[in-house]
Design an enzyme around this catalytic site. Structure first.
Site, mmCIF file in Angstrom:
data_model
loop_
_atom_site.group_PDB
_atom_site.id
_atom_site.type_symbol
_atom_site.label_atom_id
_atom_site.label_comp_id
_atom_site.label_asym_id
_atom_site.label_seq_id
_atom_site.Cartn_x
_atom_site.Cartn_y
_atom_site.Cartn_z
ATOM 1 N N THR A 98 7.845 0.701 3.367
ATOM 2 C CA THR A 98 7.987 1.992 2.815
ATOM 3 C C THR A 98 9.355 2.262 2.193
ATOM 4 O O THR A 98 9.619 3.009 1.118
ATOM 5 C CB THR A 98 8.124 2.934 4.181
ATOM 6 O OG1 THR A 98 6.739 3.122 4.599
ATOM 7 C CG2 THR A 98 8.820 4.060 3.868
ATOM 8 N N LEU A 129 3.669 6.931 -2.273
ATOM 9 C CA LEU A 129 5.150 6.999 -2.479
ATOM 10 C C LEU A 129 5.300 7.032 -4.020
ATOM 11 O O LEU A 129 6.305 7.427 -4.725
ATOM 12 C CB LEU A 129 6.048 5.971 -1.987
ATOM 13 C CG LEU A 129 6.300 6.296 -0.279
ATOM 14 C CD1 LEU A 129 6.718 5.066 0.402
ATOM 15 C CD2 LEU A 129 7.050 7.283 -0.221
ATOM 16 N N PHE A 185 0.844 -1.190 -0.064
ATOM 17 C CA PHE A 185 0.139 0.267 -0.122
ATOM 18 C C PHE A 185 0.950 1.234 -0.103
ATOM 19 O O PHE A 185 0.382 2.479 -0.443
ATOM 20 C CB PHE A 185 -1.013 0.009 1.386
ATOM 21 C CG PHE A 185 -0.210 0.413 2.473
ATOM 22 C CD1 PHE A 185 -0.753 1.469 2.948
ATOM 23 C CD2 PHE A 185 0.390 -0.403 3.172
ATOM 24 C CE1 PHE A 185 -0.122 2.121 4.181
ATOM 25 C CE2 PHE A 185 1.005 0.038 4.512
ATOM 26 C CZ PHE A 185 0.481 1.330 5.118
ATOM 27 N N LYS A 186 2.001 1.080 0.429
ATOM 28 C CA LYS A 186 3.046 2.532 0.436
ATOM 29 C C LYS A 186 3.130 2.831 -0.982
ATOM 30 O O LYS A 186 3.294 4.243 -1.198
ATOM 31 C CB LYS A 186 4.265 2.210 0.902
ATOM 32 C CG LYS A 186 4.288 1.319 2.366
ATOM 33 C CD LYS A 186 3.639 2.327 3.437
ATOM 34 C CE LYS A 186 3.595 1.401 4.709
ATOM 35 N NZ LYS A 186 4.631 1.140 5.646
ATOM 36 N N ASP A 187 2.741 2.098 -1.995
ATOM 37 C CA ASP A 187 2.943 2.519 -3.327
ATOM 38 C C ASP A 187 2.104 3.946 -3.621
ATOM 39 O O ASP A 187 2.250 4.460 -4.513
ATOM 40 C CB ASP A 187 2.709 1.496 -4.190
ATOM 41 C CG ASP A 187 4.070 0.712 -4.396
ATOM 42 O OD1 ASP A 187 5.065 1.106 -4.353
ATOM 43 O OD2 ASP A 187 3.801 -0.772 -4.636
#
Length: 514
Positions: A165, A135, A130-132
């Site tokens: 992350t 980011l 989900f950090k995509d």
């Protein structure tokens, strides 16, 4: 194992006379304000606090309008309310460059209905986590902010990661002109796939360092470097300045609000709910940024009833919601959901500030107590302001059982973090009798944690090596192996640097040559 927060009074969020720009303040200083682009550039406030908007804005489009919007259009509708010093052209340009063909689904964040639950799949980006979602856009927001503020220095992104992350930030910033990125991760504290994704990262401006310690040590080390004013002056003289890609950066947090707005709109479009119908949201939670984004979405006007905070056996957040006491003085447990193996949840500071009615002095007092004693206790009035939240936790055995159960009953395979949320939600339903439609944030692809997932389904898989396991997972799930996995299968190890947790500053100096 679940605690339900009783209803209390509404939070009074401090407001100022804001005409054009929504400004930002530190959670530890009520005086100084900065613009959104300045907050993104700084990452962390000079006093060590986190930037928060002086008021939480509202959506200026209706839910009926939102349901017809693409993800990119939704992103603009949400983010323009927070990033008000960006022009329409600048913000739309950032969005278009971020949410493109690097995602393997057109929807960007599809909703999968599994029995009576909706899984918001946030893992279709370049690094399958989900950090995509944030980011992918942060590098564009940051470089745009640098131009707006006439920054001449090279920006050094300094980041601690519990697994996801790091790779997402590395992928986002790799070879971005005018930036360097240094990622610290806990040696032996991430999955094999997570580690391979980081240490094989290409890019002339990328550096990865394994620290001898846990994530909290890495995160504390990064924050102490940010707070070191003498070091900042030393770097300034060499043409560098720090910023952050962690969710302490408001430029990370704001894009995360988007997918909760989008999820509600898609439920509406698919006629799973009616306009105005309240839903619940369950979020597997470590550093508290992802669930805080859902909280912001609620205050923007999305009809969210309960925000259910799901913890693993490192249940510092569960205990906080149950008692009002935050206490990091406990055993640190390595689990099969390593991105949640956190005892210092940085983003909780933003919530503490808000439930204290934006009292920066009171929040500063709590954070000082946390730094010196490892614990603090909020007031009864502040506890009453937590009524939006419920909380629960899942043990390692419960997580394994949930993965096997969902697969056996539906054929759908959860990663370990999503399984924590699924178990907590199951317990919540049993104890609360709440029948509202519920969205679970599915934060990672099962491919990222293939050994834990496959052995939960059947212990026999534990005899296989990592990539043989991945091939078997493809057969079971009927979902093609993501490119993010294929590209590390035979990739060359490029980053081998290690250091003790108290040597992180020295590692930064060595990498930058200062």
């Amino acid at each position: 194992m679940l605690y339900h927060i009783p209803k209390g009074k509404l939070i009074s969020v401090h407001k100022e006379d804001v005409t054009m720009n929504l400004l930002y303040k530190s959670t530890r200083n009520a005086e100084k304000t900065v613009t959104a682009s300045e907050a993104i550039l700084k990452g962390l406030a000079d006093d060590g606090g986190l930037f928060v908007p002086v008021e939480l804005p509202k959506l200026d489009v209706s839910l009926e309008e939102l349901k017809e919007m693409s993800y990119q259009e939704t992103a603009y509708a949400v983010m323009k309310q927070f990033l008000t010093d960006f022009t329409e052209e600048e913000l739309k340009g950032c969005i278009e460059r971020a949410y493109d063909a690097k995602f393997d689904t057109e929807e960007i964040a599809p909703l999968a209905k599994v029995k009576d639950t909706y899984y918001l799949e946030l893992f279709h980006g370049a690094t399958i986590a989900f950090k995509d979602m944030a980011l992918s856009i942060l590098p564009h927001l940051l470089t745009t902010s640098a131009k707006k503020n006439k920054v001449k220095n090279e920006i050094v992104i300094l980041t601690a990661t519990s697994g996801d992350t790091g790779k997402a930030a590395l992928a986002g910033f790799a070879d971005v002109e005018g930036t360097r990125i240094i990622v610290f991760y806990p040696k032996n504290g991430v999955s094999k796939v997570q580690e391979l994704q980081m240490v094989t990262q290409k890019g002339e401006n990328t550096s990865v360092v394994a620290i001898h310690g846990n994530f909290d040590a890495a995160q504390s080390g990064v924050k102490s470097i940010f707070e070191d004013k003498e070091f900042a002056k030393e770097l300034e003289a060499q043409g560098y300045q720090f910023s952050s890609a962690n969710s302490i950066n408001i430029g990370r947090l704001v894009p995360q609000i988007v997918y909760y707005v989008y999820a509600y709109a898609k439920l509406l479009k698919n006629e799973e709910i009616t306009a105005g119908e309240e839903i619940n949201v369950v979020v597997p939670t470590g550093n508290f940024g992802n669930i805080l984004a859902a909280y912001f979405a609620k205050h923007m006007g999305v009809p969210i009833a309960k925000l259910i905070c799901a913890s693993n056996e490192n249940k510092v957040l569960y205990d906080f919601f149950q008692t009002g006491v935050y206490d990091r003085n406990r055993e640190f447990i390595l689990t099969n959901s390593p991105s949640m193996d956190i005892l210092i949840s940085s983003n909780l500071e933003r919530l503490v500030y808000l439930i204290a009615n934006s009292d920066a002095a009171k929040n500063q007092e709590f954070m000082q107590q946390l730094k010196t004693t490892g614990t603090y206790e909020v007031t009864e009035e502040m506890k009453a302001n937590l009524y939006d939240f419920a909380a629960g936790y899942a043990t390692e055995d419960e997580v394994k059982t949930m993965i096997a159960k969902v697969y056996k009953e539906t054929g759908y395979i959860l990663d370990t973090h999503t399984a924590v949320a699924a178990k907590v939600y199951e317990s919540y339903k049993e104890t609360s009798a709440d029948t509202k439609k519920t969205v679970i944030a599915s934060t990672a692809s099962p491919y990222k944690f293939s050994r834990s997932v496959m052995t939960a389904i059947d212990e026999k898989y534990d005899a296989l090596e990592e990539f043989a396991l991945i091939d078997e997972l493809e057969k079971l799930s009927c979902v093609s192996i993501p490119n993010a996995i294929e590209e590390i299968r035979d990739a060359k190890i490029l980053h081998t640097r290690e250091c003790d947790a108290d040597q992180m500053k020295s590692a930064v100096k060595e990498i930058l040559g200062v």
